[in-house]
Design a protein around this motif. Structure first.
Motif, PDB file in Angstrom:
ATOM      1  N   LYS A 171       6.040   3.288   7.946  1.00 30.70           N
ATOM      2  CA  LYS A 171       5.263   2.484   8.896  1.00 30.70           C
ATOM      3  C   LYS A 171       5.886   1.090   8.929  1.00 30.70           C
ATOM      4  CE  LYS A 171       0.789   2.739   8.660  1.00 30.70           C
ATOM      5  NZ  LYS A 171      -0.591   2.711   8.115  1.00 30.70           N
ATOM      6  N   GLN A 172       7.025   0.993   9.578  1.00 31.43           N
ATOM      7  CA  GLN A 172       7.764  -0.260   9.606  1.00 31.43           C
ATOM      8  C   GLN A 172       6.994  -1.318  10.397  1.00 31.43           C
ATOM      9  OE1 GLN A 172      10.855  -0.624   7.992  1.00 31.43           O
ATOM     10  NE2 GLN A 172      10.482  -2.786   8.358  1.00 31.43           N
ATOM     11  N   PRO A 173       6.719  -2.475   9.792  1.00 33.78           N
ATOM     12  CA  PRO A 173       5.968  -3.516  10.518  1.00 33.78           C
ATOM     13  C   PRO A 173       6.759  -4.067  11.693  1.00 33.78           C
ATOM     14  CG  PRO A 173       6.813  -4.352   8.433  1.00 33.78           C
ATOM     15  CD  PRO A 173       7.051  -2.879   8.418  1.00 33.78           C
ATOM     16  N   LEU A 188      10.678   0.643   3.573  1.00 33.71           N
ATOM     17  CA  LEU A 188      10.545  -0.471   4.512  1.00 33.71           C
ATOM     18  C   LEU A 188      11.783  -1.362   4.493  1.00 33.71           C
ATOM     19  CD1 LEU A 188       6.872  -1.558   3.726  1.00 33.71           C
ATOM     20  CD2 LEU A 188       7.657  -0.072   5.585  1.00 33.71           C
ATOM     21  N   TYR A 193       0.983  -0.551   4.753  1.00 34.14           N
ATOM     22  CA  TYR A 193       2.141   0.235   5.163  1.00 34.14           C
ATOM     23  C   TYR A 193       2.250   1.584   4.446  1.00 34.14           C
ATOM     24  CZ  TYR A 193       2.987  -4.405   6.913  1.00 34.14           C
ATOM     25  OH  TYR A 193       2.827  -5.614   7.542  1.00 34.14           O
TER      26      TYR A 193
END
Length: 262
Positions: free
Chosen positions: A30-32, A59, A112
Motif C-alpha cells: 500500500k504505497q503512500p 514500501l 500501510y
C-alpha cells in the motif's frame, strides 16, 4: 582499508543476527501517495528496526542520512521535531512526525499494513536492541559516522535512487557508504515476495528461468534493470545527477567515493 568482500561477509553475518528480518515482504504494498521521509543512519539499531518493517511492507521511502558528525539533516530533525533523535519519520500523508522506533512501526502497520494492526512479532521490541546492536558491531559500525572528507559539501541537486532490501548484505554495504557521505536517496524496496525469490540472483532455490510474480512489485521493477530485465539483482543504483546506472556493490561503492567522497 578493509577488503570489499570482507565487508559483504560482515554485512551478511549482521543480517543473520536479526534472524533474516528485512528480506521478505508483501508483493502488493500500500504505497503512500506522498513519499515517506526517514531521517536515520545505517549503524543505528533503532533505525534498523524501522527499515526491517519498511521492507516487510515493501514500501519505498526517502532517506536523509544523519550520521554522527553530520551537519545537514541532523539540524533539520532538531528544527522540525525539537531534538536530534533517530529515527525520525515524516509522513505527509497523515501529517504526522514521529520519533521512537516502536511508535513509527505501529504507525506504518496502522496506515500501510494489510490489517491496520501491528503483528505480535513487531509489537513489543526489547527496550535495549541488543541483537540489532550486535549486528551493528559485527558490521564494523559502518554507516554510523560522517566521512570527514565531505563535511560542508553541498547535497546533490537530485536524490539518488537505490533498489534493494534491508537484509541484503550487498545493499547494506552501499547504504553504509551513502550514510557516511550524507547522500540523500530514494530507497526502492524489492523484498522477496515468495519462496521462488529466495537465493542470490544466479542461485535461486527454484531452478530454471526466473519469473517474477505476475502483478507483484518485483515484476514492476524488472524492466527498469536493463540487462538484468529477466531477473532482479540488487543493489541497483541510478544517479540522476550524472546519468549513471550501476549494479554490483563494489562498483557502486567505488563510484560513490570517487564522485562524492572528496
Amino acid at each position: 582499508m578493509v577488503n570489499h568482500s570482507i565487508k559483504v561477509v560482515q554485512a551478511l553475518v549482521s543480517g543473520i543476527t536479526e534472524g533474516g528480518r528485512g528480506a521478505n515482504g508483501t508483493a502488493f504494498p500500500k504505497q503512500p501517495e506522498k513519499a515517506l521521509k526517514l531521517y536515520e543512519f545505517e549503524g543505528s539499531p533503532f533505525c534498523r528496526r524501522v527499515r526491517e518493517v519498511l521492507t516487510l511492507l515493501n514500501l519505498d521511502y526517502e532517506v536523509y542520512p544523519c550520521p554522527k558528525g553530520g551537519n545537514k539533516y541532523r539540524q533539520i530533525v532538531k528544527d522540525k521535531g525539537g531534538k536530534k533523535q533517530f529515527p525520525f519519520l515524516i509522513d505527509e500523508n497523515t501529517g504526522e512526525q514521529l520519533y521512537e522506533s516502536q511508535a513509527i512501526i505501529h504507525h506504518l502497520f496502522k496506515h500501510y499494513g494489510k490489517t491496520g494492526k501491528t503483528p505480535k512479532a513487531y509489537a513489543h521490541y526489547p527496550k535495549l536492541p541488543v541483537v540489532a546492536f550486535a549486528g551493528t558491531l559485527i558490521n564494523g559500525a559502518r554507516g554510523t559516522f560522517i566521512n570527514k572528507n565531505i563535511v560542508n559539501r553541498k547535497a546533490p541537486e537530485h536524490l539518488l535512487e537505490l533498489w534493494g532490501f534491508e537484509a541484503s548484505p550487498f545493499t547494506r554495504v552501499v547504504r553504509s557508504v551513502l550514510t557516511e557521505l550524507e547522500l540523500p536517496f530514494i530507497f526502492h524496496n524489492v523484498a522477496k515476495e515468495r519462496w521462488q525469490d529466495q537465493g542470490l540472483a544466479a542461485l535461486r532455490l527454484k531452478p530454471g528461468k526466473y519469473k517474477a510474480l505476475k502483478g507483484g512489485k518485483r515484476e514492476q521493477v524488472v524492466a527498469r534493470m536493463g540487462r538484468y530485465a529477466k531477473d532482479v539483482q540488487v543493489p541497483y543504483l541510478e544517479d540522476p545527477n550524472t546519468g549513471v546506472h550501476l549494479f554490483e556493490s563494489k562498483d557502486i561503492v567505488d563510484y560513490l567515493n570517487r564522485n562524492y567522497g572528496s
